[in-house]
Write a protein that holds these residues in place. Structure first.
Motif, PDB file in Angstrom:
ATOM      1  N   ILE A  47       0.828  -1.173  -0.035  1.00  0.00           N
ATOM      2  CA  ILE A  47       0.008  -0.090  -0.083  1.00  0.00           C
ATOM      3  C   ILE A  47       0.814   1.091   0.083  1.00  0.00           C
ATOM      4  N   HIS A  48       0.478   2.120  -0.824  1.00  0.00           N
ATOM      5  CA  HIS A  48       1.130   3.396  -0.775  1.00  0.00           C
ATOM      6  C   HIS A  48       0.273   4.660  -0.494  1.00  0.00           C
ATOM      7  N   GLU A  49       0.315   5.493   0.396  1.00  0.00           N
ATOM      8  CA  GLU A  49      -0.644   6.601   0.453  1.00  0.00           C
ATOM      9  C   GLU A  49       0.408   7.901   0.482  1.00  0.00           C
ATOM     10  N   ALA A  50      -0.040   8.972  -0.302  1.00  0.00           N
ATOM     11  CA  ALA A  50       0.840   9.989  -0.161  1.00  0.00           C
ATOM     12  C   ALA A  50       0.010  11.199  -0.264  1.00  0.00           C
ATOM     13  N   SER A  51       0.181  12.195   0.733  1.00  0.00           N
ATOM     14  CA  SER A  51      -0.766  13.542   0.533  1.00  0.00           C
ATOM     15  C   SER A  51      -0.012  14.762   0.909  1.00  0.00           C
ATOM     16  N   ILE A  52      -0.027  15.538  -0.092  1.00  0.00           N
ATOM     17  CA  ILE A  52       0.832  16.903   0.175  1.00  0.00           C
ATOM     18  C   ILE A  52      -0.315  17.991   0.084  1.00  0.00           C
ATOM     19  N   GLY A  53      -0.168  18.922   1.051  1.00  0.00           N
ATOM     20  CA  GLY A  53      -0.797  20.139   1.241  1.00  0.00           C
ATOM     21  C   GLY A  53      -0.742  21.065   2.273  1.00  0.00           C
ATOM     22  N   LYS A  54      -1.428  22.084   2.145  1.00  0.00           N
ATOM     23  CA  LYS A  54      -1.395  23.199   3.081  1.00  0.00           C
ATOM     24  C   LYS A  54      -2.033  22.748   4.569  1.00  0.00           C
ATOM     25  N   ILE A  55      -2.047  23.397   5.409  1.00  0.00           N
ATOM     26  CA  ILE A  55      -2.441  23.238   6.780  1.00  0.00           C
ATOM     27  C   ILE A  55      -3.807  23.122   6.411  1.00  0.00           C
TER      28      ILE A  55
END
Ligand SMILES: Nc1ncnc2c1ncn2[C@@H]1O[C@H](COP(=O)(O)OP(=O)(O)OP(=O)(O)O)[C@@H](O)[C@H]1O
Ligand SMILES: [Mg+2]
Lengths: 301, 236
Positions: free
Chosen positions: A265-273
């Motif tokens: 499984i791979h999970e990635a998340s990028i974002g501002k607060i």
């Protein structure tokens, strides 16, 4: 040891600092202090700079501290540390690099740490990095886990390091598990790259990588992971990033199942607060800046 | 005294609140009720400063606070428990409660304070405030963060949602106690009779308009008379 040395050591030590049973402090490329005991021996490498650490079989709960400190500008220090851990041992290893460089010349530390871990071991490896002044770090970690092992690795790099190129490679045996927790925060013009290559070789082997990072100002980060499932195994990679200002995070995940019973499984998340997190803390009386700090500190805790 | 004067809220060309005028007197326990989507949450968010009204004023003790930020309002004693509690990463229940209490208390003290208000959280005080906590647990923590602040104006947006029957009974007695001892204003959005029972005033909101203000019986009666309230918008 002077005050700067002590300060650096404190910065790369654990908060709940335990007195080590075995110690090897390296300062500006030389051994500054060493302490061994009857279960754990440390000897200098002959052909290369660095040490070989030997932990006897069935060593129960030993604490090792292997820090590096650099207080000189323009120093390029490459060190090879090999840990040979005998079967059924239980060890905690603190490593890390503290750089205090008031010089305008860049200091560079390349730490290559190799772990050969015997059957049935329990190992915890904690690596912290800290830098004042201009310094680059290039830590490489290679982990070979035999059967029935449990290893946990924690790496922390919070601000101040201009350039970091981190490589982690692991081969995992039957019924063995590896947990990696990584925390990275970059600011200003800093750059950090982290690259995982995990080979789930053994039956019922597992890996869990949790990478949390924060990139603020103009800083840049890259997250690369490649988990290969070569047997009945379980792999889970989580890459979670907060970006602010002109911060940039790039995540390149790869999972590769070469066995029908590999579960990856791979999970990635990028974002501002998240806005609602800020709002909630503001309803508790924190201003926006304070709320932000609280959220980031929690995230990297 | 808290006054909403000619408050309207328009979002995406949709009128969500339409010229709301209401006064919340000190020591009052006010329950706001009304159908889904009628604008209840929007209204209380305007009081907390989370939503900015398109027009109108929010006045607290004679002072216009319409342009005050959320944290400024928090620091003059307004507190708000979200309908949907916010989740975090890495922030524990203990961290959040310390922030709410605004002082460095030990875990024991933290739990004690909350047990006093009927919320025993010692089983999960070290857990992260994230999705691994159950809905009811998150809701209790959310309520606890408001209770801990001992606010002058306490706002609870559907506090009963997701809370089990046993805890709900405790919750109503907590609210009852709050009503008795509080020198301030308590505003609760609720659809529960038990909570309507203890209200000094019940406000019925419908389609962004205050339809009626009265006691429980009056409001319940008017709900039965007015069918649109039960049908909602999506029944076409
Ligand atoms: N950003 C938005 N854009 C458009 N419409 C919105 C927006 N935010 C809320 N609304 C609408 O405003 C109306 C009122 O929402 P609000 O959350 O205040 O209702 P509520 O009375 O609290 O409902 P519930 O009982 O379901 O909690 C709803 O119809 C909702 O869809
Ligand atoms: Mg609502």
């Amino acid at each position: 040891m002077n005050n700067i040395d002590n300060e650096l050591l404190k910065n790369i030590s654990d908060d709940n600092y335990v007195k080590p049973d075995v110690l090897n402090i390296r300062k500006n490329g030389e051994v500054l202090e060493r302490k061994i005991n009857e279960d754990i021996n440390i000897i200098n490498k002959k052909d290369l700079s660095g040490i070989d650490v030997f932990v006897k079989e069935r060593t129960s709960l030993a604490v090792l501290q292997i820090p590096v400190i650099i207080t000189m500008g323009g120093l390029k220090d490459t060190v090879y540390n090999d840990f040979n851990i005998g079967d059924n041992s239980n060890v905690i290893i603190f490593a890390g690099c503290g750089i205090h460089n008031k010089d305008s010349h860049k200091s560079v530390h390349n730490g290559i740490h190799r772990f050969n871990i015997g059957k049935g071991c329990k190992v915890k490896y904690i690596e912290k990095h800290y830098c004042e002044g201009i310094g680059d770090i290039n830590p490489t970690t290679e982990i070979y886990l035999d059967d029935n092992c449990k290893m946990e690795m924690e790496t922390v790099q919070i601000k101040g390091i201009n350039y970091a190129n981190r490589k982690t490679k692991a081969v995992i045996g039957n019924n063995s598990s590896l947990i990696i927790n990584e925390k990275i925060m970059t600011e200003k013009e800093e750059y950090a790259k982290t690259d995982f290559l995990v080979n789930l070789k053994g039956e019922n082997s597992s890996v869990h990588v949790v990478s949390r990072s924060v990139a603020i100002d103009n800083s840049n980060q890259e997250f690369i992971s490649n988990v290969e499932g070569n047997n009945k195994c379980y792999g889970h990679v989580e890459c979670d990033s907060i970006i602010k200002d002109k911060g940039n995070v790039k995540a390149i995940p790869m999972i590769n199942a070469k066995h029908v019973e590999a579960n990856l499984i791979h999970e990635a998340s990028i974002g501002k607060i998240a806005g609602e997190q800020l709002i909630k803390l503001m309803t508790l009386g924190l201003n926006e800046k304070e709320a932000e700090t609280e959220i980031i500190n929690g995230f990297l805790k | 005294m808290l006054e909403l004067r000619n408050i309207s809220l328009i979002k995406d060309n949709k009128v969500i609140l339409n010229d709301i005028n209401i006064i919340f007197s000190n020591d009052k326990f006010v329950v706001i009720t009304g159908p889904n989507g009628s604008g209840k949450s929007s209204l209380v968010k305007i009081i907390m400063g989370i939503e900015k009204p398109s027009s109108g004023k929010v006045i607290l003790d004679g002072k216009d606070i319409t342009n005050m930020s959320i944290d400024e309002r928090a620091n003059i004693g307004i507190s708000f428990a979200f309908q949907n509690p916010v989740k975090f990463k890495g922030i524990t229940v203990y961290d959040l409660l310390k922030l709410s209490l605004n002082k460095d208390v030990c875990k024991r003290e933290c739990c004690d304070t909350l047990s006093e208000v009927g919320l025993c959280i010692k089983d999960y005080v070290d857990r992260e405030v994230n999705g691994t906590l159950s809905g009811g647990e998150l809701k209790r923590i959310e309520i606890a963060t408001v209770m801990a602040r001992n606010p002058k104006i306490a706002i609870f947006d559907e506090p009963e949602a997701g809370i089990d029957l046993w805890s709900f009974q405790r919750l109503t007695s907590v609210f009852n106690a709050l009503r008795k001892q509080s020198k301030g204003i308590t505003i609760v959005i609720s659809h529960q009779e038990k909570i309507l029972d203890i209200a000094d005033e019940v406000v019925l909101l419908q389609n962004g308009i205050i339809e009626k203000i009265g006691n429980k019986e009056e409001i319940i009666n008017s709900i039965f008379v007015d069918k649109t309230c039960c049908l909602g918008d999506n029944n076409e």
